[in-house]
Design an enzyme around this catalytic site. Structure first.
Site, short mmCIF file in Angstrom:
data_model
loop_
_atom_site.label_atom_id
_atom_site.label_comp_id
_atom_site.label_asym_id
_atom_site.label_seq_id
_atom_site.Cartn_x
_atom_site.Cartn_y
_atom_site.Cartn_z
N TYR A 1 0.79 -1.23 0.00
CA TYR A 1 0.00 0.00 0.00
C TYR A 1 0.82 1.28 0.00
CZ TYR A 1 -3.77 3.19 0.62
OH TYR A 1 -4.65 4.21 0.41
N GLY B 1 2.36 4.69 0.67
CA GLY B 1 3.65 5.13 1.22
C GLY B 1 4.51 4.00 1.76
N LYS C 1 7.34 8.44 0.25
CA LYS C 1 7.75 8.85 1.60
C LYS C 1 9.14 8.31 1.95
CE LYS C 1 3.58 10.51 2.14
NZ LYS C 1 3.29 11.93 2.04
N HIS D 1 7.59 17.86 3.53
CA HIS D 1 6.25 17.32 3.25
C HIS D 1 5.33 18.49 2.90
CE1 HIS D 1 2.69 14.71 4.87
NE2 HIS D 1 2.88 14.50 3.60
N SER E 1 -0.71 14.35 6.59
CA SER E 1 -1.40 13.54 5.59
C SER E 1 -2.92 13.69 5.72
CB SER E 1 -1.04 12.06 5.76
OG SER E 1 0.35 11.89 5.61
N CYS F 1 -4.92 16.20 5.19
CA CYS F 1 -5.45 17.46 5.73
C CYS F 1 -5.69 18.48 4.62
CB CYS F 1 -4.52 18.05 6.77
SG CYS F 1 -4.50 17.15 8.33
N THR G 1 -3.65 18.32 -1.26
CA THR G 1 -3.96 18.16 -2.68
C THR G 1 -5.06 19.16 -3.09
OG1 THR G 1 -3.40 15.83 -2.46
CG2 THR G 1 -4.58 16.47 -4.45
N ASN G 2 -6.09 19.28 -2.25
CA ASN G 2 -7.18 20.20 -2.59
C ASN G 2 -6.68 21.64 -2.64
OD1 ASN G 2 -8.90 18.02 -2.67
ND2 ASN G 2 -9.74 18.35 -0.63
N ASP H 1 2.46 17.24 -2.52
CA ASP H 1 2.84 16.46 -1.33
C ASP H 1 4.27 16.69 -0.85
OD1 ASP H 1 2.07 14.56 0.66
OD2 ASP H 1 3.16 12.99 -0.40
N ARG I 1 -7.75 5.93 -2.45
CA ARG I 1 -6.90 6.89 -3.18
C ARG I 1 -7.12 6.86 -4.68
NH1 ARG I 1 -2.94 9.91 0.16
NH2 ARG I 1 -3.46 9.17 2.24
N TYR J 1 -11.81 25.15 1.07
CA TYR J 1 -11.69 24.85 -0.38
C TYR J 1 -11.38 26.12 -1.18
CZ TYR J 1 -13.44 20.55 1.56
OH TYR J 1 -13.60 19.43 2.33
N ASN K 1 -10.33 29.35 0.32
CA ASN K 1 -9.03 29.49 0.98
C ASN K 1 -8.11 30.46 0.22
OD1 ASN K 1 -9.77 27.77 3.02
ND2 ASN K 1 -8.88 25.95 2.07
O1 SAT Z 1 0.35 6.46 1.79
S1 SAT Z 1 1.07 7.74 1.70
O2 SAT Z 1 2.09 7.82 2.73
O3 SAT Z 1 1.73 7.87 0.41
C1 SAT Z 1 -0.02 9.03 1.87
C2 SAT Z 1 0.25 9.94 3.00
O4 SAT Z 1 0.26 9.52 4.15
O5 SAT Z 1 0.45 11.15 2.77
MN MN Z 2 1.71 13.15 2.26
#
Ligand code: SAT
Ligand code: MN
Length: 586
Positions: free
Chosen positions: A195, A197, A204, A224, A246, A248, A251-252, A273, A364, A488, A491
């Site tokens: 999965y 990260g 990461k 980060h 993560s 929070c 991306t948006n 990210d 995701r 959103y 902001n």
């Molecule tokens: O699964 S990831 O670590 O890539 C997503 C995150 O925690 O930012």
């Molecule tokens: Mn992240």
């Protein structure tokens, strides 16, 4: 003579004993072949190819749906080099423990050699990694998330300058799952998880944990952080980088459609990210995005919260652990539209009302950055883009105002070092618990965080024009438990205030914690928000902050005598300012 890469691949194959080795070239044909294989063996489920061309769904093992911080280790010879916030194991012990799990782990399976570049292909600041994995899902995801294949091999040549990462799914048993980092030899070993990260080792593991170690040694920063450009009505673009934990909303925010678009304020995406930042020849801090795609949280994403990603993730996208409608389209909680008949949940079962979320909360999408309408035309600038502001934030129902500015670099580093946030589904464990997450790097700093604070303190004076440092909180709630700020696209109003501060044209009120906007300095036209709500959003309660600063002091005790004196000084200075302000108020 074998190249260093060939030797390492051979050594990895001797250990894991795959039936077959495939060197990935990153081509379209290869991607089609891997996709067809995964459709055959069930790793991929086909989504509706009419409405979602070349989109596929992957369901990970139900015990393997998020990063597992408790199984993630920094393996340095000296324990204090990993510091009190990382799990530590001595390198020899770590290898002894994990080598047997790799022994024969790829028997009967294919080993994919996945070479990749982190950063723009031509940037001097980009770096090469090679992941060896027995997961085709990982290989195809890495193709979206990085510049994968031939370009990386060409750039590497016969050099030994790459970060090797060995990955095997193993048996996916969490008791035999380890994500091991050896920063002294720039090596990553990950076993037992497929999965995100944990398994996409460029993300990461390399771009943050190993890279942060390299950055400290070499005088740059691996953070980060999202990177965005705010365009003003004259067409000038100001770049900002923002660190939130993560899930929070990085991306948006990075992909936002601005609520002030009609006034000429637009947001351009550079990254969502991770930021790698160097001191430029012009004395500015210059940022590149090491990644080439977005691995974003699906639940909550819709045409209002992130229209750009909705328009990007309808082709060439891998979905992980989302639900699927009867017509084969991806679905999740918070998408536009109610659940329809025949919905299949993320585990592949028929979903019924009351049977829990249809999509996993950490489901995701993996989408190429190039598909976003908001992508900056400068996003691959080899020199990186000049950063004028750092923005820290997290989920805080109380306490922190909508936005405030730190007094100077040292105070700003303190603000970053003290951020706190409610935990999310991005990592396993309880959700909604407040924890300190300095610079949103708690799970990602590859060395002692006290030394990391020291590195931050040292970077400011190297810059002719250091970024101004801000803190934001979109998540403050009123007494009724409702969010005070719409968030959103709205902001952008906060980003505009930050820009106006940089340009010395926005008013602010001095408070003990930093400078808070005067209500009139925020551009609020077109937004219905009451004066009382605004006041509550911007308020700073000294008594609450006294308790906060004490908690910060307790947190810093973890680091003992390695905590930089400047950080301890800022903590005391804040206490003094707060007590003076409560006396003044009496
Ligand atoms: O699964 S990831 O670590 O890539 C997503 C995150 O925690 O930012
Ligand atoms: Mn992240």
């Amino acid at each position: 003579m074998a190249t260093p890469l060939e030797s390492w691949v051979e050594e990895s194959a001797r250990l894991t004993k795959p039936a077959k080795i495939v060197w990935c070239d990153g081509s379209e044909a290869e991607n089609e072949r891997l996709t067809a294989e995964m459709l055959r063996d069930g790793t991929f489920i086909e989504l509706n190819q009419k409405t979602f061309p070349n989109c596929h769904l992957h369901r990970s093992h139900p015990n393997d749906v998020a990063r597992t911080e408790q199984l993630t280790f920094i393996c340095t010879r000296k324990k204090e080099d990993a510091g009190p916030t990382n799990n530590w194991m001595a390198p020899a012990d770590a290898k002894e423990k994990v080598r047997p799990l790799f022994d024969g782990s790829m028997k009967g399976r294919t080993m994919y050699v996945v070479p990749y570049i982190l950063g723009p292909e031509k940037s001097p600041y980009s770096k090469i990694g090679v992941e060896v994995t027995d997961s085709a899902y990982v290989a195809t995801s890495m193709r979206i998330m990085s510049r994968m294949g031939k370009a990386a091999l060409d750039r590497l040549g016969s050099s030994a300058d790459f970060v090797p990462g060995l990955h095997s799914l193993g048996d996916l048993d969490p008791s035999r799952r380890f994500i091991m980092h050896f920063p002294e030899e720039k090596l990553i070993w990950s076993v037992g998880s497929g999965y995100g990260g944990n398994a996409l080792l460029g993300k990461k593991c390399f771009a943050l944990r190993i890279a942060s170690w390299m950055a400290r040694d070499q005088g740059w920063m691996a953070e980060h952080m999202l990177i965005l450009g705010l365009e003003d009505p004259s067409g000038k673009v100001t770049y900002m980088a923002a660190a939130f934990p993560s899930a929070c909303g990085k991306t948006n925010l990075a992909m936002m459609v601005s609520a002030l678009g009609a006034q000429g304020y637009r947001v351009w995406t550079v990254g969502d990210d991770i930021a790698w930042m160097h001191v430029g020849s012009d004395g500015m801090l210059r940022a590149i995005n090491p990644e080439a795609g977005f691995f974003g949280v699906a639940p909550g994403t819709n045409a209002k919260t992130n229209p750009n990603v909705m328009n990007a993730a309808n082709r060439n996208t891998i979905y992980t652990n989302v639900a699927m409608t009867a017509s084969g389209e991806p679905w999740w909680e918070g998408i536009d539209g109610a659940p329809t008949d025949g919905l299949i949940n993320w585990k592949g079962e028929n979903w019924t009302t009351g049977s829990g979320p249809a999509a996993h909360p950490n489901a995701r999408y993996t989408v190429p950055a190039s598909q976003s309408p908001s992508l900056s035309k400068n996003w691959q600038d080899p020199e990186g883009l000049p950063i004028s502001a750092f923005i820290f934030g997290g989920r805080r129902a109380r306490l922190a105002p909508l936005v405030y500015e730190s007094h100077d670099w040292q105070h700003g580093v303190f603000v970053g070092a003290t951020i706190s946030s409610e935990t999310t589904a991005a990592a396993t464990g309880a959700v909604g618990v407040s924890r300190r997450d300095p610079m949103a790097m708690l799970p990602f700093c590859g060395y002692n965080m006290a030394d990391y604070f020291g590195h931050w303190l040292a970077m400011g004076p190297k810059l002719k024009n250091p970024p101004r440092i801000f803190h934001v909180n979109w998540f403050r709630k009123g007494a009724d438990g409702k969010f005070l700020w719409p968030g959103y696209g709205e902001n952008v109003r906060v980003l505009k205030w930050i820009l106006d501060r940089i340009e010395n044209r926005a008013g602010a009120t001095e408070t003990p914690i930093g400078c808070v906007p005067t209500p009139s300095s925020l551009t609020l036209d077109g937004l219905s928000i009451s004066r009382d709500t605004l006041q509550e959003l911007l308020s700073v309660d000294s008594n609450d902050w006294i308790a906060e600063d004490q908690a910060v002091g307790e947190f810093f005790k973890k680091f003992g005598s390695s905590l930089p004196p400047a950080i301890a000084h800022e903590q005391k200075a804040l206490a003094d300012r707060l007590s003076r302000s409560t006396v003044a108020a009496k």
